[in-house]
Design a protein around this motif. Sequence first.
Motif, PDB file in Angstrom:
ATOM      1  N   ALA A 186       0.763  -1.276   0.061  1.00 24.77           N
ATOM      2  CA  ALA A 186       0.036  -0.007  -0.041  1.00 24.77           C
ATOM      3  C   ALA A 186       0.796   1.351   0.009  1.00 24.77           C
ATOM      4  N   MET A 187       2.095   1.184   0.636  1.00 24.42           N
ATOM      5  CA  MET A 187       2.880   2.443   0.529  1.00 24.42           C
ATOM      6  C   MET A 187       3.324   2.845  -0.673  1.00 24.42           C
ATOM      7  N   VAL A 188       3.779   1.919  -1.550  1.00 24.84           N
ATOM      8  CA  VAL A 188       4.167   1.844  -2.826  1.00 24.84           C
ATOM      9  C   VAL A 188       2.967   2.389  -3.658  1.00 24.84           C
ATOM     10  N   ARG A 189       1.829   1.989  -3.627  1.00 15.78           N
ATOM     11  CA  ARG A 189       0.618   2.380  -4.447  1.00 15.78           C
ATOM     12  C   ARG A 189       0.321   3.743  -3.889  1.00 15.78           C
ATOM     13  N   ARG A 190       0.572   4.526  -2.874  1.00 15.34           N
ATOM     14  CA  ARG A 190       0.466   5.732  -2.626  1.00 15.34           C
ATOM     15  C   ARG A 190       1.297   6.515  -3.244  1.00 15.34           C
ATOM     16  N   ILE A 191       2.620   6.143  -3.723  1.00 15.83           N
ATOM     17  CA  ILE A 191       3.339   6.856  -4.659  1.00 15.83           C
ATOM     18  C   ILE A 191       3.058   6.539  -6.133  1.00 15.83           C
ATOM     19  N   ILE A 192       2.769   5.449  -6.495  1.00 14.95           N
ATOM     20  CA  ILE A 192       2.462   5.266  -7.971  1.00 14.95           C
ATOM     21  C   ILE A 192       1.046   4.920  -7.923  1.00 14.95           C
ATOM     22  N   ASN A 193       0.250   5.976  -8.091  1.00 13.44           N
ATOM     23  CA  ASN A 193      -1.149   6.013  -8.211  1.00 13.44           C
ATOM     24  C   ASN A 193      -1.568   5.601  -9.705  1.00 13.44           C
ATOM     25  N   ASN A 194      -1.455   4.346  -9.974  1.00 16.18           N
ATOM     26  CA  ASN A 194      -1.792   3.877 -11.657  1.00 16.18           C
ATOM     27  C   ASN A 194      -2.291   2.722 -11.654  1.00 16.18           C
ATOM     28  N   THR A 195      -3.235   2.396 -12.251  1.00 16.00           N
ATOM     29  CA  THR A 195      -3.828   1.057 -12.496  1.00 16.00           C
ATOM     30  C   THR A 195      -2.843  -0.026 -13.351  1.00 16.00           C
ATOM     31  N   ASP A 196      -1.822   0.397 -13.797  1.00 13.43           N
ATOM     32  CA  ASP A 196      -0.804  -0.368 -14.532  1.00 13.43           C
ATOM     33  C   ASP A 196       0.356  -0.940 -13.380  1.00 13.43           C
ATOM     34  N   LEU A 197      -0.108  -0.595 -12.145  1.00 16.18           N
ATOM     35  CA  LEU A 197       0.819  -1.214 -10.948  1.00 16.18           C
ATOM     36  C   LEU A 197       0.179  -2.572 -10.763  1.00 16.18           C
ATOM     37  N   TRP A 198       0.930  -3.443 -11.174  1.00 15.48           N
ATOM     38  CA  TRP A 198       0.212  -4.890 -10.795  1.00 15.48           C
ATOM     39  C   TRP A 198       0.800  -5.639  -9.542  1.00 15.48           C
TER      40      TRP A 198
END
Length: 546
Positions: A186-198
């Motif tokens: 979740a900490m990485v998703r807060r930085i890269i706010n993109n649907t392509d982050l799988w």
Amino acid sequence: MFSFLKRKKQKNDRKIQELNNQNQTNKTLPNLIEKSLSKNLEVIKQKTGNSSDIVIRQLKICHNSKMKIAILYVKGMVDNQSVNDFVIESIINNQNLSEKLKPQDVLEVLTEDVVAVGGIKVVNDWEKLFTALMSGETITLIDGLSKGICASTQGGQRRSVQESTTNVSIRGSKEAFNESIETNTAMVRRIINNTDLWVESINIGKMTKTEVSIMYINGIAKNEIIEEVRKRLKGISIDGILESGYIEQLIEDQTNTTFPTIHHTERPDSVAGNLLEGKIAIFVNGTPFVLLVPALFIDFFQSVEDYYERFDISTAIRFLRTVIFLISLVGPAIYIAATTFHQEMIPTELAIIIAAQRESVPFPAFIEALIMEITFEILREASIRMPKAMGSTISIVGALVIGQAAIQAGIVSPGMVIVVSLTAIASFATPSYAVAITARLVRFIFMVGAATFGFYGIILVFILLIVHLCSLRSFGVPYMSPLAPFIREEAGDTIFRRPIWAYKKRPRLISGQNRVSQGENQKPQPPGTRVMKNTTNMEKGDQNES
């Protein structure tokens, strides 16, 4: 004597019989959940050894009903408030549950209306049920139905998000990963706010069933590397995974090297930056260290704050780190070669001082350096293993007292103490701890080469080291790229760092088809230049209209 052997044989026979009984019990356990609630609970108690930390709560669906349900969870692995408020109380106080409902109807009511938590799933075999139970989920079994309901109620005591202790930076985020894989992703998703982050997750370990997740950006990461990571992770067959170091040692390309071929970090911004370049992150539940593949040799000399500072400052710091690494690698070897074989290379005044210092030392320079290196390694290891309140005291007092006593006793010379101390400090200044350990080991090989052939031995070992580094691969990517093979357009992010506006494309050997990282004309321009360009464009437009 014979009675002792007889008792030992009887004891071994009993152990063999117990193992056979246990194996027979495991074989007789059914694969599918049965309809009888009492039989299912017996299977659970038998499989778990009737462990005291497994809570089994039996309830009636309503006051007048004879149908029972059982709620199971493991103490310490669930959020007690969620279990009590959204599972148990919801079942007790719900008005839609009545004695007229059939078991299948009760299942539908529980999953759709009663249990007010996320992550609801229905299982019908024991393996999935026990995996969910041991992962911190709450299980609900219904009498007369051969299915179970798993509710996501993971919780318990966990370490909060704190500042990094191994990747310290002056500028940048102060957050670091902890032992929860959900928090880390979740900490990485807060930085890269993109649907392509799988994110893809699997369980590894026959006993521990540790959750391991791979994270990458679709379209940026190379498909061949993603598939290779999947293949290597799925090929792991081991009892347990206790830390990401297990994964690192089981999936690395080559094991006959001391250099790390997989990078690890506990900073979310570092992981995000590497993902944007096309790399793949491997998260392991229970550890704050995240693996990054593929790893290049130059990555271990770079810090995340290099990109937060101006390029000229970062370039100077990177060049300093390279010099520091060379000092930690060949510092004692150069001193041994100069004092043993090449005295003519030392200035006359300095040579006289060194000769006077070594006059009372009974050992050659190599043995002298070996004694000091081993002593410093002992102090270093002791300071790490001791409590924090005593570790720094032991390292400082031990180094001062032992160094001064060794000089006064005539065991070592003051010059050797200075060289070894400078080398030890240089090893601490290396950004990556894994590379620092490697330098400490390879340093002894350089010392042997210097003691045997002088500077020729150092050059020979250095050539062999370069050949070895050029032969390494990290998930098929050359370890020394973009220096060997030399890629001109990517060489600006090695020892030297280009400005941010000059990073137009991602690394060719790592990223996939989407290599463009920024738009054109990102170089900052003074306001006067911008006004002149706008004026010129307006004049051209007027001429076209006329």
